[in-house]
Design an enzyme around this catalytic site. Sequence first.
Site, PDB file in Angstrom:
ATOM      1  N   GLY A  54     -28.741   5.307  -8.629  1.00  0.00           N
ATOM      2  CA  GLY A  54     -30.097   4.457  -8.526  1.00  0.00           C
ATOM      3  C   GLY A  54     -31.458   5.326  -8.074  1.00  0.00           C
ATOM      4  N   GLN A 114     -38.119   8.482  -2.657  1.00  0.00           N
ATOM      5  CA  GLN A 114     -37.372   9.237  -2.331  1.00  0.00           C
ATOM      6  C   GLN A 114     -37.532  10.798  -3.170  1.00  0.00           C
ATOM      7  OE1 GLN A 114     -34.620   6.477  -3.544  1.00  0.00           O
ATOM      8  NE2 GLN A 114     -32.781   7.536  -1.808  1.00  0.00           N
ATOM      9  N   CYS A 120     -26.733   6.132   0.517  1.00  0.00           N
ATOM     10  CA  CYS A 120     -28.314   5.924   0.093  1.00  0.00           C
ATOM     11  C   CYS A 120     -28.188   7.565  -0.183  1.00  0.00           C
ATOM     12  CB  CYS A 120     -29.622   5.963   0.481  1.00  0.00           C
ATOM     13  SG  CYS A 120     -31.141   5.642   0.806  1.00  0.00           S
ATOM     14  N   LEU A 121     -28.754   7.670  -0.973  1.00  0.00           N
ATOM     15  CA  LEU A 121     -29.608   9.786  -1.694  1.00  0.00           C
ATOM     16  C   LEU A 121     -30.008  10.043  -0.490  1.00  0.00           C
ATOM     17  CD1 LEU A 121     -29.823   9.381  -5.654  1.00  0.00           C
ATOM     18  CD2 LEU A 121     -27.410  10.225  -3.767  1.00  0.00           C
ATOM     19  N   HIS A 160     -31.565  -2.781  -3.545  1.00  0.00           N
ATOM     20  CA  HIS A 160     -31.966  -1.128  -2.956  1.00  0.00           C
ATOM     21  C   HIS A 160     -32.998  -0.823  -3.057  1.00  0.00           C
ATOM     22  CE1 HIS A 160     -29.660   2.104  -0.891  1.00  0.00           C
ATOM     23  NE2 HIS A 160     -30.532   2.573  -1.191  1.00  0.00           N
ATOM     24  N   GLU A 161     -33.345  -0.129  -4.415  1.00  0.00           N
ATOM     25  CA  GLU A 161     -35.103   0.542  -4.861  1.00  0.00           C
ATOM     26  C   GLU A 161     -36.259  -0.383  -4.351  1.00  0.00           C
ATOM     27  OE1 GLU A 161     -33.556   2.925  -5.858  1.00  0.00           O
ATOM     28  OE2 GLU A 161     -31.362   3.117  -5.812  1.00  0.00           O
ATOM     29  N   HIS A 163     -36.929   0.274  -1.517  1.00  0.00           N
ATOM     30  CA  HIS A 163     -37.397   1.991  -1.411  1.00  0.00           C
ATOM     31  C   HIS A 163     -38.929   1.617  -1.153  1.00  0.00           C
ATOM     32  CE1 HIS A 163     -34.185   4.370  -0.178  1.00  0.00           C
ATOM     33  NE2 HIS A 163     -33.327   4.059  -0.860  1.00  0.00           N
TER      34      HIS A 163
HETATM   35  O1  K1U Z   1     -31.374   4.041  -3.831  1.00  0.00           O
HETATM   36  C1  K1U Z   1     -30.534   5.413  -3.586  1.00  0.00           C
HETATM   37  O2  K1U Z   1     -30.009   5.804  -3.008  1.00  0.00           O
HETATM   38  C2  K1U Z   1     -29.327   5.642  -4.491  1.00  0.00           C
HETATM   39  C3  K1U Z   1     -28.548   4.401  -4.394  1.00  0.00           C
HETATM   40  C4  K1U Z   1     -28.256   2.888  -4.855  1.00  0.00           C
HETATM   41  C5  K1U Z   1     -27.583   1.983  -4.031  1.00  0.00           C
HETATM   42  C6  K1U Z   1     -25.671   2.520  -4.602  1.00  0.00           C
HETATM   43  C7  K1U Z   1     -24.787   1.428  -3.328  1.00  0.00           C
HETATM   44  C8  K1U Z   1     -25.628   0.280  -2.920  1.00  0.00           C
HETATM   45  C9  K1U Z   1     -26.413   0.173  -3.189  1.00  0.00           C
HETATM   46  C10 K1U Z   1     -27.389   0.791  -3.908  1.00  0.00           C
HETATM   47  C11 K1U Z   1     -26.865   5.401  -4.381  1.00  0.00           C
HETATM   48  O3  K1U Z   1     -26.878   5.326  -5.745  1.00  0.00           O
HETATM   49  S1  K1U Z   1     -26.114   6.044  -3.117  1.00  0.00           S
HETATM   50  C12 K1U Z   1     -24.253   6.603  -3.835  1.00  0.00           C
HETATM   51  C13 K1U Z   1     -23.249   5.593  -5.157  1.00  0.00           C
HETATM   52  O4  K1U Z   1     -23.820   6.354  -6.393  1.00  0.00           O
HETATM   53  C14 K1U Z   1     -23.060   4.463  -3.932  1.00  0.00           C
HETATM   54  C15 K1U Z   1     -22.193   4.299  -3.197  1.00  0.00           C
HETATM   55  C16 K1U Z   1     -21.639   3.083  -2.372  1.00  0.00           C
HETATM   56  C17 K1U Z   1     -21.221   2.636  -4.039  1.00  0.00           C
HETATM   57  C18 K1U Z   1     -21.780   2.358  -4.929  1.00  0.00           C
HETATM   58  C19 K1U Z   1     -21.862   3.733  -5.547  1.00  0.00           C
HETATM   59 ZN    ZN Z   2     -31.373   4.532  -1.458  1.00  0.00          ZN
END
Ligand code: K1U
Ligand code: ZN
Length: 197
Positions: A59, A64, A101-102, A143-144, A147
Amino acid sequence: MGRVPSPQSPVPHLSLLDIHVLGSPILRQETKPVDRMTDELRRLTDAMFETMHAAKGIGLAAPQVGRSERIAVIDIEDNPIVIVNPEIVVTDGLAKGEEGCLSIPEIFGDVDRATRITVRALNRDGQAFELEATDLLARCLLHEIDHLHGKLFIDYLSFLKRRAALGKWESMKKDFPQNIRKLPPNEIAGRHGEEAL
Ligand code: K1U
Ligand code: ZN
């Protein structure tokens, strides 16, 4: 902003965007609702997908990438979704799950989220739709949407876990001058972590 193909970056990328990391004020600001989806905003969503895939995320929300529009993109298991002006209309259940989170690389934490939600939003073409989601898709949508309202997953951690996360971040943040994360060529990959050609 744009990336010129080079021997270090053999796959042409139209527009990888810089990612704002923890400390960038835009991550804590409220976004502005979108009045009308324009071609420029559609190109923004395309660039967001490209950036999210390159960073191996599932996401990405507009703040971001330094934008204040209420827009986010999600792609889990080849199901790309654009949400514009999203509203959560139903929530049900609760479960703990790991989040990253990225904008806070290499920091992870468990967050309690609803397991079943309904979101109302506009799509890439500005048309209204409703989406029912469960489990990881629901978590990612929440989560998004957080943000888009200046909230980050670390805000939900306990005092001790948040302090540990922020302590780790203190030692890492020097790697992100001006609170900007530039994706290095060797992080550029295809969708879902496939290596670049
Ligand atoms: O919004 C962001 O920072 C993206 C985030 C989204 C997210 C990941 C995990 C749970 C909820 C929302 C990411 O993509 S972080 C990297 C990722 O791919 C990931 C990390 C942990 C679990 C699953 C995926
Ligand atoms: Zn995030």
